[in-house]
Enzyme design. Structure first.
Site, mmCIF file in Angstrom:
data_model
loop_
_atom_site.group_PDB
_atom_site.id
_atom_site.type_symbol
_atom_site.label_atom_id
_atom_site.label_comp_id
_atom_site.label_asym_id
_atom_site.label_seq_id
_atom_site.Cartn_x
_atom_site.Cartn_y
_atom_site.Cartn_z
ATOM 1 N N GLY A 85 47.778 -23.017 -35.198
ATOM 2 C CA GLY A 85 49.148 -23.614 -35.783
ATOM 3 C C GLY A 85 49.252 -24.909 -35.260
ATOM 4 O O GLY A 85 48.631 -25.631 -34.511
ATOM 5 N N TYR A 86 50.457 -25.636 -35.427
ATOM 6 C CA TYR A 86 50.694 -27.007 -34.939
ATOM 7 C C TYR A 86 50.806 -27.143 -33.862
ATOM 8 O O TYR A 86 49.830 -28.036 -33.334
ATOM 9 C CB TYR A 86 52.074 -27.534 -35.891
ATOM 10 C CG TYR A 86 52.507 -28.716 -35.493
ATOM 11 C CD1 TYR A 86 51.756 -30.058 -35.357
ATOM 12 C CD2 TYR A 86 53.918 -28.822 -35.179
ATOM 13 C CE1 TYR A 86 52.163 -31.330 -35.255
ATOM 14 C CE2 TYR A 86 54.392 -30.371 -35.108
ATOM 15 C CZ TYR A 86 53.247 -31.311 -35.194
ATOM 16 O OH TYR A 86 53.962 -32.719 -34.754
ATOM 17 N N ASN B 157 62.267 -31.773 -30.766
ATOM 18 C CA ASN B 157 61.813 -31.723 -32.034
ATOM 19 C C ASN B 157 60.163 -32.127 -32.069
ATOM 20 O O ASN B 157 60.123 -33.675 -32.024
ATOM 21 C CB ASN B 157 62.533 -32.693 -32.960
ATOM 22 C CG ASN B 157 64.044 -31.994 -33.531
ATOM 23 O OD1 ASN B 157 64.609 -31.349 -32.709
ATOM 24 N ND2 ASN B 157 64.038 -32.048 -34.769
ATOM 25 N N LYS C 182 58.557 -19.952 -38.268
ATOM 26 C CA LYS C 182 59.380 -20.997 -37.653
ATOM 27 C C LYS C 182 60.412 -21.806 -38.552
ATOM 28 O O LYS C 182 61.116 -22.618 -38.232
ATOM 29 C CB LYS C 182 58.555 -21.910 -37.057
ATOM 30 C CG LYS C 182 57.507 -22.781 -37.908
ATOM 31 C CD LYS C 182 56.840 -23.865 -37.259
ATOM 32 C CE LYS C 182 55.875 -24.725 -38.288
ATOM 33 N NZ LYS C 182 55.215 -25.468 -37.762
ATOM 34 N N SER D 79 48.823 -16.887 -41.158
ATOM 35 C CA SER D 79 50.010 -17.004 -42.146
ATOM 36 C C SER D 79 50.534 -18.276 -42.139
ATOM 37 O O SER D 79 51.262 -18.498 -43.240
ATOM 38 C CB SER D 79 51.065 -15.875 -41.391
ATOM 39 O OG SER D 79 51.453 -16.414 -40.316
ATOM 40 N N TYR E 283 66.323 -17.226 -37.210
ATOM 41 C CA TYR E 283 65.345 -18.079 -36.429
ATOM 42 C C TYR E 283 65.771 -18.183 -35.009
ATOM 43 O O TYR E 283 65.302 -17.694 -34.083
ATOM 44 C CB TYR E 283 64.752 -19.137 -37.125
ATOM 45 C CG TYR E 283 63.930 -20.110 -36.200
ATOM 46 C CD1 TYR E 283 62.626 -19.881 -35.842
ATOM 47 C CD2 TYR E 283 64.457 -21.156 -35.658
ATOM 48 C CE1 TYR E 283 61.840 -20.534 -35.018
ATOM 49 C CE2 TYR E 283 63.731 -21.910 -34.767
ATOM 50 C CZ TYR E 283 62.361 -21.563 -34.549
ATOM 51 O OH TYR E 283 61.583 -22.229 -33.520
ATOM 52 N N ASP F 156 45.099 -15.430 -34.309
ATOM 53 C CA ASP F 156 46.089 -16.101 -35.315
ATOM 54 C C ASP F 156 45.847 -15.416 -36.577
ATOM 55 O O ASP F 156 44.722 -15.171 -36.953
ATOM 56 C CB ASP F 156 45.647 -17.602 -35.298
ATOM 57 C CG ASP F 156 46.708 -18.373 -36.192
ATOM 58 O OD1 ASP F 156 47.102 -19.385 -35.707
ATOM 59 O OD2 ASP F 156 46.953 -18.158 -37.424
ATOM 60 N N SER G 85 62.888 -22.851 -27.940
ATOM 61 C CA SER G 85 63.213 -23.997 -28.802
ATOM 62 C C SER G 85 64.683 -24.374 -28.129
ATOM 63 O O SER G 85 65.474 -23.630 -27.753
ATOM 64 C CB SER G 85 63.514 -23.574 -30.328
ATOM 65 O OG SER G 85 64.311 -24.211 -31.060
ATOM 66 N N LYS H 283 64.804 -16.629 -31.186
ATOM 67 C CA LYS H 283 64.260 -17.250 -30.001
ATOM 68 C C LYS H 283 65.305 -16.712 -28.750
ATOM 69 O O LYS H 283 64.862 -16.499 -27.715
ATOM 70 C CB LYS H 283 64.541 -18.822 -30.223
ATOM 71 C CG LYS H 283 63.430 -19.352 -31.104
ATOM 72 C CD LYS H 283 61.966 -18.900 -30.693
ATOM 73 C CE LYS H 283 61.001 -19.619 -31.423
ATOM 74 N NZ LYS H 283 59.529 -18.836 -31.297
#
Ligand code: UFG
Length: 336
Positions: free
Chosen positions: A10-11, A179, A84, A34, A149, A31, A124, A153
């Protein structure tokens, strides 16, 4: 040292995998693709010269997760794998709770069963809601969550805390991201939004690339210097480095049974217009945008107090907003 990275394609996961490999860790990725794509694995190899071990498995399957973990002598886990999207979580709360909470529970169970002590958790700043005091420090209470979401968390951090309290062998660090934006300097890994992006920076880069007609700036009547909302944008490579510091801290610690959490931001608030202006200036591109109503669920302003991460985690962000905007554009051009 062998580190299991869930959501490693992912990112944020992929950038962290690169940092780990460059610091001589062996990386094992689980992973389920998805929200990621297999070419990222090849690009990690192109960047680092190493192809990490990769398992296309779902953490909701505890047996499969245990199978992977049993194959490797894992020294620590960095757990990214989760859904997310704030807006999607409001539409499909059960999907979010099921995925984000059960995968965490399975990872913790598997760590327990396989005698793995250390976990770094992807949290987050959303756990704070709209804080009373800015910059927000780790002492601020959890306010009402704005979405399932966000609640997932908050609950995840609490699950980890209860588990650490019940089990002397487990230690954890939760990193509360502000962010994350930007991409790797190579321009070969970055954020891959599915469909129309929710987030500001991918929307900007897609607009610049001509994929979207125009950027909507949600709200210019906030009580801020230029009327647009303020966030603490952090370069994803800086953020990846915070994970490296966190896993090192856990693995090197003589103390056992650690439960810690840190803000991971730049400590500076930028408005939506600051971001647009930086993007236009550094990339020499004119963006098409217009002002629209505020977006539901958005808060006016948040930015981090990073004193604790500087002092204890020995980490701080180094890259500036222009670095974030130039790397984001480089990545978008790579995708085009
Ligand atoms: N924005 C626009 N236009 C867009 C997209 C966003 O003006 O097309 C604005 C938003 O209204 C907000 C700012 O840009 O003021 C940042 O929005 P993002 O969607 O990029 O980020 P958020 O701060 O809303 O969300 C981020 C993470 C979430 C996390 C949240 C916690 O993406 O995962 O911070 O505050 F939950």
């Amino acid at each position: 040292m062998n580190i299991l990275v869930t959501g490693g394609l992912g990112y944020i996961g992929s950038h962290t995998v690169v940092e780990l490999i460059e610091n001589n860790y062996e990386v094992i990725i689980i992973d389920n693709l998805s929200n990621s794509e297999l070419f990222i694995l090849d690009n990690i190899k192109k960047i680092t010269g190493v192809k990490p071990k990769f398992y296309n498995e779902d953490l909701l399957d505890l047996n499969k997760t245990n199978e992977v973990i049993n194959k490797h002598d894992i020294d620590g886990v960095i757990h990214f794998a989760a859904f997310k999207s704030v807006s999607e979580s409001i539409k499909y709360p059960l999907k979010y709770y099921r995925n984000n909470l059960l995968s965490l529970i399975n990872i913790l169970r598997s760590m327990d069963e396989n005698n793995i002590s250390n976990i770094v958790f992807s949290s987050s700043c959303t756990v704070y809601g709209q804080p009373d005091k800015l910059p927000v420090s780790e002492n601020a209470p959890f306010k009402k969550a704005e979405s399932p979401y966000s609640k997932s968390k908050q609950i995840s951090e609490q699950i980890i805390e209860d588990f650490v309290n019940s089990n002397d062998n487990i230690s954890s660090i939760s990193l509360r991201y502000f962010n994350p934006v930007g991409a790797h300097d190579s321009g070969m890994i970055g954020e891959l939004p599915i469909g129309i992006p929710d987030n500001l920076v991918p929307y900007i880069t897609q607009t610049a690339a001509g994929i979207r007609d125009e950027l909507s700036v949600f709200g210019n009547d906030y009580n801020t210097s230029d009327g647009t909302a303020i966030r603490d944008y952090i370069h994803v490579v800086d953020l990846a480095k915070a994970h490296l510091m966190a896993i090192k801290r856990l693995n090197n610690s003589k103390k056992k049974n650690i439960f810690e959490f840190f803000n991971v931001g730049k400590g500076t608030g930028f408005s939506v217009m600051d971001v647009i202006n930086s993007f236009e200036k550094i990339n020499n591109i004119k963006l098409k945008y217009s002002f629209k109503d505020r977006r539901d669920g958005d808060i006016e302003e948040i930015y981090s107090d990073v004193t604790k991460s500087k002092n204890i985690l020995k980490w701080q962000a180094e890259k500036n907003l222009d670095d974030m905007m130039s790397s984001a554009w480089k990545w978008q051009k790579y995708l085009k």
